[in-house]
Design an enzyme around this catalytic site. Structure first.
Site, PDB file in Angstrom:
ATOM      1  N   LYS A   1      46.552   8.407  46.259  1.00 25.31           N
ATOM      2  CA  LYS A   1      47.509   9.434  46.720  1.00 25.31           C
ATOM      3  C   LYS A   1      47.714  10.515  45.662  1.00 25.31           C
ATOM      4  O   LYS A   1      47.628  11.701  45.951  1.00 25.31           O
ATOM      5  CB  LYS A   1      48.846   8.750  47.036  1.00 25.31           C
ATOM      6  CG  LYS A   1      50.014   9.715  47.174  1.00 25.31           C
ATOM      7  CD  LYS A   1      51.313   9.014  47.469  1.00 25.31           C
ATOM      8  CE  LYS A   1      52.132   8.573  46.280  1.00 25.31           C
ATOM      9  NZ  LYS A   1      52.872   9.611  45.572  1.00 25.31           N
ATOM     10  N   ASN A   2      47.977  10.088  44.430  1.00 23.47           N
ATOM     11  CA  ASN A   2      48.358  11.059  43.409  1.00 23.47           C
ATOM     12  C   ASN A   2      47.177  11.870  42.879  1.00 23.47           C
ATOM     13  O   ASN A   2      47.366  12.812  42.116  1.00 23.47           O
ATOM     14  CB  ASN A   2      49.104  10.370  42.265  1.00 23.47           C
ATOM     15  CG  ASN A   2      50.490   9.929  42.716  1.00 23.47           C
ATOM     16  OD1 ASN A   2      50.970  10.353  43.770  1.00 23.47           O
ATOM     17  ND2 ASN A   2      51.128   9.063  41.940  1.00 23.47           N
TER      18      ASN A   2
ATOM     19  N   ARG B   1      57.733  16.541  46.198  1.00 26.13           N
ATOM     20  CA  ARG B   1      57.695  17.402  45.025  1.00 26.13           C
ATOM     21  C   ARG B   1      56.274  17.669  44.525  1.00 26.13           C
ATOM     22  O   ARG B   1      56.025  18.681  43.877  1.00 26.13           O
ATOM     23  CB  ARG B   1      58.584  16.872  43.911  1.00 26.13           C
ATOM     24  CG  ARG B   1      58.556  15.389  43.712  1.00 26.13           C
ATOM     25  CD  ARG B   1      59.456  14.962  42.616  1.00 26.13           C
ATOM     26  NE  ARG B   1      59.248  15.791  41.444  1.00 26.13           N
ATOM     27  CZ  ARG B   1      60.133  16.651  40.972  1.00 26.13           C
ATOM     28  NH1 ARG B   1      61.296  16.768  41.526  1.00 26.13           N
ATOM     29  NH2 ARG B   1      59.851  17.366  39.912  1.00 26.13           N
TER      30      ARG B   1
ATOM     31  N   CYS C   1      65.208  14.015  42.375  1.00 25.36           N
ATOM     32  CA  CYS C   1      64.957  13.082  43.474  1.00 25.36           C
ATOM     33  C   CYS C   1      65.576  11.738  43.102  1.00 25.36           C
ATOM     34  O   CYS C   1      66.206  11.605  42.050  1.00 25.36           O
ATOM     35  CB  CYS C   1      63.478  12.958  43.775  1.00 25.36           C
ATOM     36  SG  CYS C   1      62.581  11.993  42.599  1.00 25.36           S
TER      37      CYS C   1
ATOM     38  N   ARG D   1      63.595  15.012  37.068  1.00 26.81           N
ATOM     39  CA  ARG D   1      62.241  15.512  37.293  1.00 26.81           C
ATOM     40  C   ARG D   1      62.149  17.034  37.187  1.00 26.81           C
ATOM     41  O   ARG D   1      61.835  17.732  38.147  1.00 26.81           O
ATOM     42  CB  ARG D   1      61.702  14.992  38.622  1.00 26.81           C
ATOM     43  CG  ARG D   1      61.708  13.480  38.671  1.00 26.81           C
ATOM     44  CD  ARG D   1      61.020  12.936  39.866  1.00 26.81           C
ATOM     45  NE  ARG D   1      59.569  12.937  39.745  1.00 26.81           N
ATOM     46  CZ  ARG D   1      58.760  12.484  40.685  1.00 26.81           C
ATOM     47  NH1 ARG D   1      59.246  12.030  41.803  1.00 26.81           N
ATOM     48  NH2 ARG D   1      57.464  12.493  40.507  1.00 26.81           N
TER      49      ARG D   1
ATOM     50  N   ASP E   1      60.225  22.442  33.834  1.00 28.44           N
ATOM     51  CA  ASP E   1      60.247  23.469  32.787  1.00 28.44           C
ATOM     52  C   ASP E   1      58.907  23.621  32.060  1.00 28.44           C
ATOM     53  O   ASP E   1      58.507  24.723  31.686  1.00 28.44           O
ATOM     54  CB  ASP E   1      61.397  23.196  31.787  1.00 28.44           C
ATOM     55  CG  ASP E   1      61.432  21.764  31.286  1.00 28.44           C
ATOM     56  OD1 ASP E   1      61.007  20.860  32.029  1.00 28.44           O
ATOM     57  OD2 ASP E   1      61.885  21.539  30.153  1.00 28.44           O
TER      58      ASP E   1
ATOM     59  N   ASP F   1      54.866   3.517  37.798  1.00 32.82           N
ATOM     60  CA  ASP F   1      54.785   3.282  39.246  1.00 32.82           C
ATOM     61  C   ASP F   1      54.601   1.799  39.588  1.00 32.82           C
ATOM     62  O   ASP F   1      54.694   1.420  40.757  1.00 32.82           O
ATOM     63  CB  ASP F   1      53.638   4.102  39.859  1.00 32.82           C
ATOM     64  CG  ASP F   1      53.912   5.601  39.768  1.00 32.82           C
ATOM     65  OD1 ASP F   1      55.071   5.978  39.565  1.00 32.82           O
ATOM     66  OD2 ASP F   1      52.949   6.384  39.887  1.00 32.82           O
TER      67      ASP F   1
ATOM     68  N   ARG G   1      55.010   6.737  52.573  1.00 36.68           N
ATOM     69  CA  ARG G   1      54.554   7.887  51.781  1.00 36.68           C
ATOM     70  C   ARG G   1      53.341   7.526  50.940  1.00 36.68           C
ATOM     71  O   ARG G   1      52.519   8.401  50.639  1.00 36.68           O
ATOM     72  CB  ARG G   1      55.656   8.359  50.830  1.00 36.68           C
ATOM     73  CG  ARG G   1      56.848   8.917  51.535  1.00 36.68           C
ATOM     74  CD  ARG G   1      57.812   9.466  50.560  1.00 36.68           C
ATOM     75  NE  ARG G   1      57.152  10.529  49.778  1.00 36.68           N
ATOM     76  CZ  ARG G   1      57.792  11.365  48.993  1.00 36.68           C
ATOM     77  NH1 ARG G   1      59.094  11.274  48.878  1.00 36.68           N
ATOM     78  NH2 ARG G   1      57.148  12.287  48.324  1.00 36.68           N
TER      79      ARG G   1
HETATM   80  N1  EPU Z   1      59.266  16.314  32.920  1.00 32.27           N
HETATM   81  C1  EPU Z   1      60.068  17.272  32.378  1.00 32.27           C
HETATM   82  N2  EPU Z   1      59.689  18.586  32.525  1.00 32.27           N
HETATM   83  C2  EPU Z   1      58.569  18.940  33.208  1.00 32.27           C
HETATM   84  C3  EPU Z   1      57.761  17.937  33.772  1.00 32.27           C
HETATM   85  C4  EPU Z   1      58.132  16.618  33.614  1.00 32.27           C
HETATM   86  O1  EPU Z   1      61.089  16.999  31.760  1.00 32.27           O
HETATM   87  O2  EPU Z   1      58.295  20.144  33.329  1.00 32.27           O
HETATM   88  C5  EPU Z   1      59.655  14.896  32.789  1.00 32.27           C
HETATM   89  C6  EPU Z   1      60.050  14.309  34.149  1.00 32.27           C
HETATM   90  O3  EPU Z   1      61.394  14.577  34.461  1.00 32.27           O
HETATM   91  C7  EPU Z   1      59.758  12.838  33.974  1.00 32.27           C
HETATM   92  C8  EPU Z   1      58.599  12.811  32.972  1.00 32.27           C
HETATM   93  O4  EPU Z   1      58.545  14.110  32.393  1.00 32.27           O
HETATM   94  O5  EPU Z   1      60.872  12.212  33.426  1.00 32.27           O
HETATM   95  C9  EPU Z   1      57.244  12.498  33.560  1.00 32.27           C
HETATM   96  O6  EPU Z   1      56.999  13.341  34.657  1.00 32.27           O
HETATM   97  P1  EPU Z   1      55.544  13.797  35.132  1.00 32.27           P
HETATM   98  O7  EPU Z   1      55.533  15.271  35.225  1.00 32.27           O
HETATM   99  O8  EPU Z   1      54.519  13.124  34.288  1.00 32.27           O
HETATM  100  O9  EPU Z   1      55.490  13.157  36.583  1.00 32.27           O
HETATM  101  P2  EPU Z   1      55.072  13.839  37.943  1.00 32.27           P
HETATM  102  O10 EPU Z   1      53.850  14.652  37.767  1.00 32.27           O
HETATM  103  O11 EPU Z   1      56.252  14.473  38.564  1.00 32.27           O
HETATM  104  C10 EPU Z   1      53.431  11.930  38.672  1.00 32.27           C
HETATM  105  C11 EPU Z   1      53.318  11.008  39.854  1.00 32.27           C
HETATM  106  C12 EPU Z   1      54.435   9.991  39.834  1.00 32.27           C
HETATM  107  C13 EPU Z   1      54.363   9.205  38.526  1.00 32.27           C
HETATM  108  C14 EPU Z   1      54.393  10.171  37.329  1.00 32.27           C
HETATM  109  C15 EPU Z   1      54.226   9.479  36.007  1.00 32.27           C
HETATM  110  C16 EPU Z   1      52.330  12.422  41.524  1.00 32.27           C
HETATM  111  C17 EPU Z   1      52.455  13.080  42.836  1.00 32.27           C
HETATM  112  N3  EPU Z   1      53.382  11.773  41.077  1.00 32.27           N
HETATM  113  O12 EPU Z   1      54.700  12.577  38.804  1.00 32.27           O
HETATM  114  O13 EPU Z   1      54.194   9.099  40.921  1.00 32.27           O
HETATM  115  O14 EPU Z   1      55.448   8.328  38.448  1.00 32.27           O
HETATM  116  O15 EPU Z   1      53.357  11.155  37.470  1.00 32.27           O
HETATM  117  O16 EPU Z   1      53.058   8.741  35.984  1.00 32.27           O
HETATM  118  O17 EPU Z   1      51.277  12.464  40.902  1.00 32.27           O
HETATM  119  C18 EPU Z   1      54.752   7.714  42.743  1.00 32.27           C
HETATM  120  O18 EPU Z   1      53.581   7.763  43.123  1.00 32.27           O
HETATM  121  O19 EPU Z   1      55.578   6.892  43.221  1.00 32.27           O
HETATM  122  C19 EPU Z   1      55.214   8.631  41.699  1.00 32.27           C
HETATM  123  C20 EPU Z   1      56.510   8.903  41.512  1.00 32.27           C
END
Ligand code: EPU
Length: 453
Positions: A35-36, A107, A131, A136, A139, A322, A414
């Site tokens: 998925k991701n 998101r 969420c 999340r 920035d 995850d 999802r």
């Molecule tokens: N963060 C910030 N600022 C940013 C971006 C991230 O502070 O600009 C923080 C987030 O708030 C969080 C941490 O950094 O606390 C990690 O966030 P990241 O950006 O790595 O996660 P994501 O890209 O939003 C993806 C997966 C998530 C998975 C995370 C970590 C997708 C669609 N989602 O999320 O998957 O938990 O990486 O591995 O790729 C799931 O599949 O259930 C899921 C939540």
């Protein structure tokens, strides 16, 4: 099923899952596409003019939402359920706006920001907001785009990014954010010169995205390490492609957990064991057996009560956040005390109150949970609060004595394709039902497999 105007692959909001636990699972499961990874590949397909095809696309609600987001840009899409293929015809992009109604539902669709800035030099994309599992923020995505030369305005809940020309830059991420790394990779594909993303995320899904982009004609190196370099190419260098995504490591981990925790034995096909190294090492410490049968086939089994282990979630290659909730469900009946630390999200212990209702002994203090293994869990009425918390309740219900009913299945739909059928095929006593349709007597008698739904 329709949620606020979006037709979804999953079931009705009123549907529930009924699971009679205590059965040792046995058999084979084949893992679907990640998925991701696939959600990001769909956005990457916007970069090349023409029709790209992505194979191994699971039938998930999130995929459906992403298709709607892309269609909202005036791009034609087609999902072929039989062959699990998505076609994206991106010769023309007629809108640069991704609306709040869709982005707020998933998101990950925020990834179209990087793709639109790259291809159209302008994008208006709704800010996704927080969420259930945490704040999340985005920035890093915004700061990175600014470094590449985009002017950013945040207005009325939308990010408006505009650039006359994008140029390469050195970008250092404070946290190796998966989404920021991906958004910036996409944005940098056609920037002039070289972009270096330092402290980049190293997840297999990032490598998949880089492979996709390179197959399309981009020049990305270093994916899978902490430094990714993107040398800008021209629009005419990019061409549509056909590409098969990687298997879903979290889905694989979920079925591994199910076999092991029910003291069963199973074969998992279409898995990349190297993507699960850290998770596997913890499972082995818990007492599980994991055997590599072929490069993409593993056998897992466990005969005895699991042992307690400590877990700290970390960016890849560390223990995946995850799979944290699933590991917690497993450890609720392990011998000893386990300490679980969630270091990526502020609020990813949503499963704790539900597991406690099944008899688990969990003490939580901020991002630490102390799990004292009990002899057994008992079935209960449960509610999924988000995708992975929901999956952990399935694992707990499979282990528990008696019957559990889980509601809010739309969260689980999802990210897990056809999961009740997959679990049923390995011997689980599990049925999805809707009070209005299923004869309650059938359920009481435990004739789930014969239920005509
Ligand atoms: N963060 C910030 N600022 C940013 C971006 C991230 O502070 O600009 C923080 C987030 O708030 C969080 C941490 O950094 O606390 C990690 O966030 P990241 O950006 O790595 O996660 P994501 O890209 O939003 C993806 C997966 C998530 C998975 C995370 C970590 C997708 C669609 N989602 O999320 O998957 O938990 O990486 O591995 O790729 C799931 O599949 O259930 C899921 C939540």
């Amino acid at each position: 099923m329709i949620i606020e105007g979006i037709e979804l692959f999953g079931g009705q909001l009123t549907e529930k899952l009924k699971i009679r636990g205590g059965v040792s699972l046995k058999g084979e499961v084949s893992i679907g596409g990640a998925k991701n990874a696939v959600l990001k590949l769909m956005a990457a397909a916007l970069l090349a003019k023409g029709e790209s095809k992505i194979y191994n696309v699971p039938e998930l609600t999130d995929v459906q939402i992403m298709l709607r987001v892309i269609e909202g840009l005036g791009v034609k899409t087609k999902y072929d359920k039989v062959n699990k293929t998505v076609a994206i015809e991106a010769t023309d992009i007629t809108s640069i706006t991704a609306k709040y109604e869709l982005v707020s539902k998933m998101r990950a669709s925020f990834i179209v920001l990087g793709a639109l800035v790259s291809r159209c030099k302008e994008a208006i994309v709704a800010l996704p907001g927080g969420c259930a599992i945490g704040e999340r923020r985005v920035d890093f995505h915004i700061k990175g785009l600014e470094a590449l030369g985009a002017k950013i305005k945040i207005e009325n809940g939308y990010v408006h990014a505009k650039a006359t020309k994008l140029h390469g830059a050195d970008i250092y991420l404070d946290i190796p954010s998966v989404g920021a790394t991906e958004n910036l990779m996409l944005a940098a594909v056609m920037a002039e010169g070289a972009t270096r993303i330092q402290n980049a995320a190293q997840e297999p899904e990032i490598v998949d995205l880089a492979n996709f982009l390179n197959t399309m004609g981009a020049d990305v190196s270093g994916a899978g390490t902490s430094e990714i370099v993107i040398n800008g190419v021209k629009q005419e260098d990019l061409h549509p492609i056909e590409y098969a995504t990687i298997p879903d490591r979290i889905e694989a981990g979920t079925y591994m957990a199910a076999f092991i925790t029910t003291r069963g034995k199973g074969i998992i096909k279409n898995v990349m064991p190297s993507h699960l190294t850290f998770f596997n090492s913890k499972l082995i410490k818990m007492g599980a057996n994991i055997k590599l049968l072929e490069p993409s086939v593993i056998e897992v089994s466990c005969k005895q009560r699991l042992s307690a282990v400590n877990i700290v979630t970390q960016p890849y290659p560390g223990f995946p956040t995850d799979l944290q909730s699933l590991a917690m469900a497993m450890l609720t009946t392990a011998d000893g005390v386990s300490i679980i630390t969630e270091s990526l999200y502020e609020n990813r212990f949503m499963q704790v109150p539900e597991l406690r209702r099944m008899g688990a002994d969990i003490h939580q203090e901020r991002n630490h949970a102390l799990v004292r293994g009990v002899k057994k869990l008992t079935g209960a009425n449960l509610k999924a609060s988000d995708l992975r918390a929901g999956a952990s309740l399935i694992i707990a219900a499979l282990m528990a004595d008696g019957v559990s009913e889980i509601e809010s299945l739309h969260h689980i739909d999802r990210g897990y394709e056809n999961f009740e059928e997959k679990f049923r095929n390995i011997g689980a006593d599990i049925v999805r039902y809707n009070d209005d349709i299923v004869e309650p007597k059938l359920l009481q008698e435990g004739k789930y497999n014969e239920a005509s739904i």
